[in-house]
Design a protein around this motif. Structure first.
Motif, PDB file in Angstrom:
ATOM      1  N   SER A   1       1.911 -43.849 -33.094  1.00 37.15           N
ATOM      2  CA  SER A   1       2.567 -43.048 -32.053  1.00 37.15           C
ATOM      3  C   SER A   1       4.027 -42.802 -32.428  1.00 37.15           C
ATOM      4  CB  SER A   1       2.505 -43.802 -30.714  1.00 37.15           C
ATOM      5  OG  SER A   1       3.328 -44.960 -30.774  1.00 37.15           O
ATOM      6  N   LEU A   2       4.650 -41.905 -31.691  1.00 36.08           N
ATOM      7  CA  LEU A   2       6.072 -41.628 -31.907  1.00 36.08           C
ATOM      8  C   LEU A   2       6.897 -42.887 -31.643  1.00 36.08           C
ATOM      9  CD1 LEU A   2       8.328 -39.605 -32.566  1.00 36.08           C
ATOM     10  CD2 LEU A   2       8.468 -39.136 -30.116  1.00 36.08           C
TER      11      LEU A   2
ATOM     12  N   ASN B   1      13.483 -37.250 -25.496  1.00 37.87           N
ATOM     13  CA  ASN B   1      12.990 -35.869 -25.556  1.00 37.87           C
ATOM     14  C   ASN B   1      11.469 -35.828 -25.514  1.00 37.87           C
ATOM     15  OD1 ASN B   1      15.590 -34.932 -25.685  1.00 37.87           O
ATOM     16  ND2 ASN B   1      15.586 -34.608 -27.898  1.00 37.87           N
ATOM     17  N   ASP B   2      10.823 -36.756 -26.211  1.00 35.38           N
ATOM     18  CA  ASP B   2       9.361 -36.808 -26.211  1.00 35.38           C
ATOM     19  C   ASP B   2       8.836 -37.127 -24.816  1.00 35.38           C
ATOM     20  OD1 ASP B   2       6.751 -36.849 -27.639  1.00 35.38           O
ATOM     21  OD2 ASP B   2       6.768 -38.948 -26.942  1.00 35.38           O
ATOM     22  N   LYS B   3       9.471 -38.085 -24.144  1.00 32.95           N
ATOM     23  CA  LYS B   3       9.028 -38.453 -22.795  1.00 32.95           C
ATOM     24  C   LYS B   3       9.258 -37.307 -21.809  1.00 32.95           C
ATOM     25  CE  LYS B   3       9.340 -43.387 -23.397  1.00 32.95           C
ATOM     26  NZ  LYS B   3       9.864 -44.656 -23.007  1.00 32.95           N
TER      27      LYS B   3
END
Length: 186
Positions: free
Chosen positions: A57-58, A140-142
């Motif tokens: 995952s990231l 940013n991903d969240k």
């Protein structure tokens, strides 16, 4: 018998030897750092590949990148410290040969220490900036995931409203709902 001070040729030879020793220490430290950074770069590339292939995952990618970044940071700090110590050793050896007064030696050592502190501060700033970028990427991903989630919820709600309006219109056309109820519910 009193020991005579070395002649100019001996002093020059000793200084040249010291400079060579310092150069060897610096080059050895640079090569060690270069090898360490190259190994860490390969490790980072492997982590990026795992993420791109969907194997991690990231969050895991960034966690591993932070560990690599920390190792890189420590290697750079170690290099700065090694170079500082080598410079001070060179100054001390040169002071012995040329009989430099202790106060001048102390000032030269202070300059070497300040130069090292400046490099450490710059390295710490660069490290902190990299850490911020990692945190920003996670944030940013969240945020993107939350936007996607809310867009999906809104789309479901919109379709639910459209379905309810369709049912209401059908019930109105069939006479199951009065005109006022139809207007109020619409």
């Amino acid at each position: 018998p009193e020991k005579e001070p070395p002649d100019e040729a001996t002093i020059a030879a000793l200084k040249q030897q010291q400079q060579l020793e310092l150069q060897i220490k610096k080059e050895t430290a640079q090569l060690k750092l270069s090898l360490t950074l190259e190994a860490l770069k390969k490790e980072e590339q492997a982590v990026k590949q795992q993420y791109e292939m969907g194997l991690i995952s990231l969050e895991d990618e960034i966690k591993q990148e932070r560990v690599i970044s920390q190792k890189e940071h420590l290697a750079k700090l170690e290099d700065i410290e090694t170079e500082r110590k080598a410079k001070i050793k060179e100054l001390e050896d040169a002071a012995k040969i040329s009989h430099l007064p202790a106060n001048l030696l102390a000032k030269q050592e202070e300059v070497a220490n300040l130069a090292a502190k400046e490099r450490i501060a710059k390295e710490n700033t660069a490290f902190d900036a990299a850490e911020f970028q990692h945190s920003q990427a996670l944030l940013n991903d969240k945020m993107a995931a939350f936007r996607t989630y809310t867009d999906a919820i809104n789309e479901i709600n919109k379709k639910g409203v459209e379905a309810r309006i369709s049912v209401l219109e059908t019930e109105f056309k069939e006479g199951n709902v009065g005109a006022q109820d139809y207007i109020d519910d619409r």
